[in-house]
Write an enzyme that holds these catalytic residues in place. Sequence first.
Site, PDB file in Angstrom:
ATOM      1  N   ASN A  81      32.451  26.698  39.112  1.00  0.00           N
ATOM      2  CA  ASN A  81      32.730  28.076  38.685  1.00  0.00           C
ATOM      3  C   ASN A  81      31.645  29.020  39.186  1.00  0.00           C
ATOM      4  OD1 ASN A  81      34.852  26.950  37.398  1.00  0.00           O
ATOM      5  ND2 ASN A  81      34.002  27.115  35.341  1.00  0.00           N
ATOM      6  N   HIS A  98      29.508  26.081  44.149  1.00  0.00           N
ATOM      7  CA  HIS A  98      30.342  27.037  44.892  1.00  0.00           C
ATOM      8  C   HIS A  98      29.781  28.457  44.846  1.00  0.00           C
ATOM      9  CE1 HIS A  98      34.175  24.285  44.776  1.00  0.00           C
ATOM     10  NE2 HIS A  98      33.252  23.871  45.612  1.00  0.00           N
ATOM     11  N   CYS A 109      21.923  40.253  58.250  1.00  0.00           N
ATOM     12  CA  CYS A 109      20.510  39.871  58.073  1.00  0.00           C
ATOM     13  C   CYS A 109      20.350  38.771  57.026  1.00  0.00           C
ATOM     14  CB  CYS A 109      19.647  41.087  57.731  1.00  0.00           C
ATOM     15  SG  CYS A 109      19.848  41.689  56.047  1.00  0.00           S
ATOM     16  N   CYS A 129      20.537  47.331  55.550  1.00  0.00           N
ATOM     17  CA  CYS A 129      20.515  47.367  57.018  1.00  0.00           C
ATOM     18  C   CYS A 129      21.786  47.987  57.582  1.00  0.00           C
ATOM     19  CB  CYS A 129      20.302  45.961  57.597  1.00  0.00           C
ATOM     20  SG  CYS A 129      21.797  44.937  57.653  1.00  0.00           S
ATOM     21  N   THR A 167      38.971  20.703  35.686  1.00  0.00           N
ATOM     22  CA  THR A 167      39.116  20.871  37.138  1.00  0.00           C
ATOM     23  C   THR A 167      40.332  20.110  37.624  1.00  0.00           C
ATOM     24  OG1 THR A 167      38.133  20.511  39.316  1.00  0.00           O
ATOM     25  CG2 THR A 167      37.413  19.020  37.567  1.00  0.00           C
TER      26      THR A 167
HETATM   27  P1  NAD Z   1      41.785  24.968  39.287  1.00  0.00           P
HETATM   28  O1  NAD Z   1      42.371  26.297  38.938  1.00  0.00           O
HETATM   29  O2  NAD Z   1      42.244  24.279  40.499  1.00  0.00           O
HETATM   30  O3  NAD Z   1      42.047  23.950  38.094  1.00  0.00           O
HETATM   31  C1  NAD Z   1      41.851  24.298  36.763  1.00  0.00           C
HETATM   32  C2  NAD Z   1      42.055  23.042  35.932  1.00  0.00           C
HETATM   33  O4  NAD Z   1      41.756  23.355  34.589  1.00  0.00           O
HETATM   34  C3  NAD Z   1      43.484  22.493  35.974  1.00  0.00           C
HETATM   35  O5  NAD Z   1      43.426  21.104  36.183  1.00  0.00           O
HETATM   36  C4  NAD Z   1      44.007  22.825  34.577  1.00  0.00           C
HETATM   37  O6  NAD Z   1      44.925  21.849  34.111  1.00  0.00           O
HETATM   38  C5  NAD Z   1      42.740  22.819  33.762  1.00  0.00           C
HETATM   39  N1  NAD Z   1      42.738  23.637  32.563  1.00  0.00           N
HETATM   40  C6  NAD Z   1      43.344  24.844  32.369  1.00  0.00           C
HETATM   41  N2  NAD Z   1      43.052  25.319  31.139  1.00  0.00           N
HETATM   42  C7  NAD Z   1      42.237  24.398  30.558  1.00  0.00           C
HETATM   43  C8  NAD Z   1      41.586  24.331  29.300  1.00  0.00           C
HETATM   44  N3  NAD Z   1      41.720  25.311  28.401  1.00  0.00           N
HETATM   45  N4  NAD Z   1      40.836  23.250  29.025  1.00  0.00           N
HETATM   46  C9  NAD Z   1      40.683  22.251  29.945  1.00  0.00           C
HETATM   47  N5  NAD Z   1      41.283  22.264  31.142  1.00  0.00           N
HETATM   48  C10 NAD Z   1      42.046  23.326  31.448  1.00  0.00           C
HETATM   49  O7  NAD Z   1      40.233  25.161  39.255  1.00  0.00           O
HETATM   50  P2  NAD Z   1      39.107  24.273  39.887  1.00  0.00           P
HETATM   51  O8  NAD Z   1      39.399  22.828  39.757  1.00  0.00           O
HETATM   52  O9  NAD Z   1      37.829  24.807  39.362  1.00  0.00           O
HETATM   53  O10 NAD Z   1      39.257  24.674  41.414  1.00  0.00           O
HETATM   54  C11 NAD Z   1      38.427  24.101  42.282  1.00  0.00           C
HETATM   55  C12 NAD Z   1      37.655  25.133  42.992  1.00  0.00           C
HETATM   56  O11 NAD Z   1      38.390  25.763  44.022  1.00  0.00           O
HETATM   57  C13 NAD Z   1      37.220  26.321  42.197  1.00  0.00           C
HETATM   58  O12 NAD Z   1      36.266  26.080  41.257  1.00  0.00           O
HETATM   59  C14 NAD Z   1      36.724  27.177  43.236  1.00  0.00           C
HETATM   60  O13 NAD Z   1      35.398  26.932  43.552  1.00  0.00           O
HETATM   61  C15 NAD Z   1      37.626  26.835  44.392  1.00  0.00           C
HETATM   62  N6  NAD Z   1      38.314  28.061  44.641  1.00  0.00           N
HETATM   63  C16 NAD Z   1      37.510  29.075  44.950  1.00  0.00           C
HETATM   64  C17 NAD Z   1      38.009  30.289  45.146  1.00  0.00           C
HETATM   65  C18 NAD Z   1      37.055  31.396  45.448  1.00  0.00           C
HETATM   66  O14 NAD Z   1      37.295  32.502  45.094  1.00  0.00           O
HETATM   67  N7  NAD Z   1      35.930  31.137  46.104  1.00  0.00           N
HETATM   68  C19 NAD Z   1      39.373  30.484  45.030  1.00  0.00           C
HETATM   69  C20 NAD Z   1      40.187  29.407  44.709  1.00  0.00           C
HETATM   70  C21 NAD Z   1      39.641  28.194  44.482  1.00  0.00           C
HETATM   71 ZN    ZN Z   2      21.468  43.310  56.034  1.00  0.00          ZN
END
Ligand code: NAD
Ligand code: ZN
Length: 219
Positions: A81, A98, A109, A129, A167
């Site tokens: 997260n 992440h 820069c 910059c 996750t």
């Molecule tokens: P995800 O959305 O893929 O999964 C969320 C999980 O949480 C699911 O398995 C769901 O069943 C579970 N869940 C939902 N509510 C819950 C609750 N109340 N209690 C327990 N579990 C619950 O999220 P993820 O696994 O964190 O995704 C992986 C990574 O993908 C992200 O953390 C992120 O780093 C990356 N990602 C990044 C971006 C970005 O903006 N950089 C965008 C999309 C994905």
């Molecule tokens: Zn810069």
Amino acid sequence: MGAGISAESGIPTFRGAGGLWRNFKPEDLATPEAFARDPKLVWEWYDWRRGLIAAAEPNAGHCALARSERAHPNFTLITQNVDDLHERAGSRNILKVHGDIWIQRCVVCGSERQERNTPLEEVPPRCGCGALERPGVVWFGEPLPPDIWAAAEHAAMEAEAFLLIGTSAVVYPAAGLAAAAKRAGAMILEINVADTPASSWVDYSLRGPAAEILPAILV
Ligand code: NAD
Ligand code: ZN
């Protein structure tokens, strides 16, 4: 840790309902290509997410983890997260594999700063910059910060117990940590509202919201 731990604080998960923003999928916005094509659009999405995070509060799950860290000196919190709800709940030993949504990094820069204003005054924001800044997060296709990842792998290898919380366990390399910890001898406990690819091989898998289960099982 994944997005599910923050779901009950009102922050939508990526793959669940509510994860969509203006009909875009996160996978189409969180990439270097999307940023190169339309930095304003990508920043508008991050600014929207920052607004949700700023308005959110840590939930009982975050607080239970912070208490557990105080009770167990070797406790390491590894999270995908990019929000700050763990810090605000009192956790200190946090590895953000992440990145951090409140960090802005210059694409030319490389200088970084923490900017907690939301909504942003200027979208996309610019470095001193003059070049564009990008969010200090890891996008799809990008490497993880090497030092933080090495520390996460080390903690996983040393762990006696590994909690896999909220996750979908599909985004690598983060998703591989629990399997590596298990091979190194850790007991793996999954907490999720739904089945994941990890559910079949973890030692225990509890179904339910993290904010309910964590306070009940952690000391
Ligand atoms: P995800 O959305 O893929 O999964 C969320 C999980 O949480 C699911 O398995 C769901 O069943 C579970 N869940 C939902 N509510 C819950 C609750 N109340 N209690 C327990 N579990 C619950 O999220 P993820 O696994 O964190 O995704 C992986 C990574 O993908 C992200 O953390 C992120 O780093 C990356 N990602 C990044 C971006 C970005 O903006 N950089 C965008 C999309 C994905
Ligand atoms: Zn810069």
